[in-house]
Design a protein around this motif. Structure first.
Motif, PDB file in Angstrom:
ATOM      1  N   ILE A 215       0.832  -1.207   0.000  1.00  0.00           N
ATOM      2  CA  ILE A 215       0.000   0.000   0.000  1.00  0.00           C
ATOM      3  C   ILE A 215       0.864   1.254   0.000  1.00  0.00           C
ATOM      4  N   ALA A 216       1.929   1.266   0.820  1.00  0.00           N
ATOM      5  CA  ALA A 216       2.815   2.430   0.883  1.00  0.00           C
ATOM      6  C   ALA A 216       3.467   2.691  -0.473  1.00  0.00           C
ATOM      7  N   LEU A 219       0.822   3.979  -2.961  1.00  0.00           N
ATOM      8  CA  LEU A 219       0.435   5.357  -2.634  1.00  0.00           C
ATOM      9  C   LEU A 219       1.498   6.344  -3.091  1.00  0.00           C
ATOM     10  N   ALA A 222       1.216   6.710  -6.679  1.00  0.00           N
ATOM     11  CA  ALA A 222       0.047   7.534  -7.008  1.00  0.00           C
ATOM     12  C   ALA A 222       0.381   9.016  -6.883  1.00  0.00           C
ATOM     13  N   VAL A 223       1.181   9.369  -5.869  1.00  0.00           N
ATOM     14  CA  VAL A 223       1.593  10.768  -5.696  1.00  0.00           C
ATOM     15  C   VAL A 223       2.445  11.208  -6.879  1.00  0.00           C
ATOM     16  N   CYS A 226       0.226  11.629  -9.889  1.00  0.00           N
ATOM     17  CA  CYS A 226      -0.613  12.833  -9.792  1.00  0.00           C
ATOM     18  C   CYS A 226       0.192  14.099 -10.067  1.00  0.00           C
TER      19      CYS A 226
END
Length: 522
Positions: A215-216, A219, A222-223, A226
């Motif tokens: 998950i880390a 994420l 994803a940053v 983005c």
């Protein structure tokens, strides 16, 4: 000399028949099961968090965590980098294809692991050696199972830990300047404290670490995505164009692209290799198809989520490499360039192991903005994060290797006394610890070559076995779906096979005699 021999054997084992044979297997299994890995997607998620548990077995969530510990390793970072380096961005597409089709293979082999599992010394044990002996039966089945168990112990316990520990030592040394001998001692001590605690301790550690690390990592990706969202459509288009040879830069390497994409995809999600069924067999479930579906989902987590995150970070960085697989007169790879996109190795040399610097540079670029300039010697946040991520990814993979090695050792010594069997299990644990320590000091090329050879040998044997034994898995899926449809989603699906439906499935035959689960809720 040893390196040359390993490279030669690796090329023989990982020949096109194996690479495309695994793809074809996944495709045919998908057709026969009517793409259960897609139809039952919602059920996969439900079962993931709805598993049973007992003193003999671990929960479905623990089983998938242990399985993901084996699947999510250096292949998700270093392997993806290698795939893009050798095959270009299009290799990512073929990794996606491998995950989709491989999920059906993962379902079949893991369901077979559950069907033919056994209870030994108060714990569930299973895997290819067990379903080969009992499913195929006869002298051939016993010899086949014996060969698989021996090769698995050699491959998983001796050859493959070095791939993971090498990545740990290299990344920690690069990011934090930690001497490799310090990393070696730390790994040996930590590994010893965990693996001598048995399956329960290994599963507990995997459950605590694997979801967090995955998950880390996703994420953070994803940053990065983005912060560079405007590039994503163009990069996705580049992946698809490159995959089918429509991009001018990468059109000439489509063969290498498909082969390396499939090979690294299989190395990462392990579908068809025979590793997943070991963890799947340890789960407590009322029906084998349940764990088969859960394990199919693990192929998605590994490749579609984690590997895709890595790939996009690399492509966003604009510092990825590619080669047509040939070398010039000076032994350097023939590289190509395309309008400002780097296709040049950091030091100008060939790097078949696929370093993680491209993932690091992608992260650093995202946080440094327009002032970023690629510097392979710069240790920024990306370098630190990838070093830590690689540590957790690779270390939990070694834990999974320990359990797989122990399971096959237990299979070979199951007719011995418990005392003698434990002596052999202890020996294999020590061998794995030695291989881990040795891998931290070897070059990346040697470690990857040994790991690839081990994976390939297992895959050849397992793929033959699941082709012979696939019918019981297909029956289990049909039985599970019929029960769920007839009873409704709340009723517990219970497996009660006949000898014809699942030959020699002794565990389930015995359970059916004393079954009290009919009225329980799922």
């Amino acid at each position: 000399m040893l390196t040359e021999i390993i490279d030669m054997l690796d090329k023989i084992v990982w020949s096109p028949p194996l690479v495309f044979g695994l793809l074809i297997t996944g495709l045919l299994f998908s057709i026969v099961t009517r793409f259960a890995q897609v139809r039952q997607f919602k059920e996969m998620i439900r079962l993931l968090f709805k598993g049973e548990k007992s003193p003999q077995g671990i929960s479905s969530f623990q089983a998938i965590s242990l399985s993901l510990a084996g699947r999510v390793g250096t292949g998700n970072i270093v392997g993806v980098s290698a795939a893009i380096f050798i095959g270009g961005p299009g290799a990512v597409f073929w990794m996606w294809v491998t995950a989709l089709l491989g999920a059906s293979t993962a379902f079949v082999e893991s369901t077979l692991g559950q069907i033919y599992k056994q209870k030994e010394n108060g714990e569930y044990r299973g895997g290819p050696a067990y379903y080969i002996e009992n499913g195929i039966g006869g002298k051939f089945g016993k010899v086949f199972a014996l060969i698989f168990a021996v090769i698995t112990i050699i491959s998983i316990g001796l050859l493959m830990p070095g791939v993971q520990s090498n990545a740990i030592a290299t990344s920690l040394h690069s990011a934090f300047n930690i001497p490799k001998w310090v990393v070696t001692i730390f790994l040996v001590v930590l590994l010893s404290l965990i693996i001598f605690g048995g399956i329960k301790r290994i599963a507990s550690m995997a459950t605590a670490i694997v979801p967090f690390m995955a998950i880390a990592y996703i994420l953070l990706a994803a940053v990065v995505i983005c912060l560079n969202i405007s590039q994503v459509p163009e990069l996705l288009a580049l992946i698809f164009k490159s995959a089918f040879g429509l991009h001018s830069t990468f059109g000439g390497i489509i063969g290498a692209m498909i082969e390396i994409g499939v090979k690294r995809g299989l190395y990462s999600n392990e579908a068809g290799q025979g590793t997943g069924p070991h963890a799947a067999s340890a789960a407590e479930v009322s029906h084998p198809a349940k764990q088969g579906l859960v394990q199919a989902f693990s192929a998605y987590i590994d490749t579609l989520f984690v590997c895709t995150a890595t790939a996009l970070i690399i492509l966003i960085s604009g510092t990825f490499n590619t080669t047509d697989g040939t070398e010039n007169a000076h032994g350097k790879p023939n590289l190509v360039e395309d309008n400002g996109i780097y296709v040049l190795n950091a030091d100008g040399s060939k790097d078949p192991s696929g370093t993680a610097m491209y993932v690091q540079s992608g992260i650093d670029k995202a946080f440094q903005g327009g002032d970023y300039h690629f510097d392979p010697n710069f240790a920024g946040f990306g370098s630190y994060f990838i070093a830590i991520a690689l540590f957790f990814f690779a270390f939990t993979t070694i834990l999974a290797y320990s359990y797989i090695t122990e399971t096959n050792t237990a299979y070979l010594t199951r007719k011995m006394s418990a005392k003698k069997s434990n002596i052999f299990i202890t020996i294999t644990r020590l061998i794995l610890i030695f291989a881990t320590a040795y891998g931290t000091l070897k070059t990346a090329d040697a470690a990857w070559a040994m790991g690839d050879l081990g994976v390939g040998m297992m895959a050849w044997l397992n793929i033959v076995a699941i082709w012979i034994l696939c019918k019981p898995a297909f029956h289990a899926l049909k039985d599970f779906e019929q029960q769920k449809k007839a009873k409704g989603s709340g009723k517990l699906a219970v497996f009660r096979p006949t000898q014809q439906e699942a030959p020699n499935a002794y565990f389930w035959f015995d359970r059916a005699k004393n079954d009290d689960t009919l009225d329980k809720q799922d």
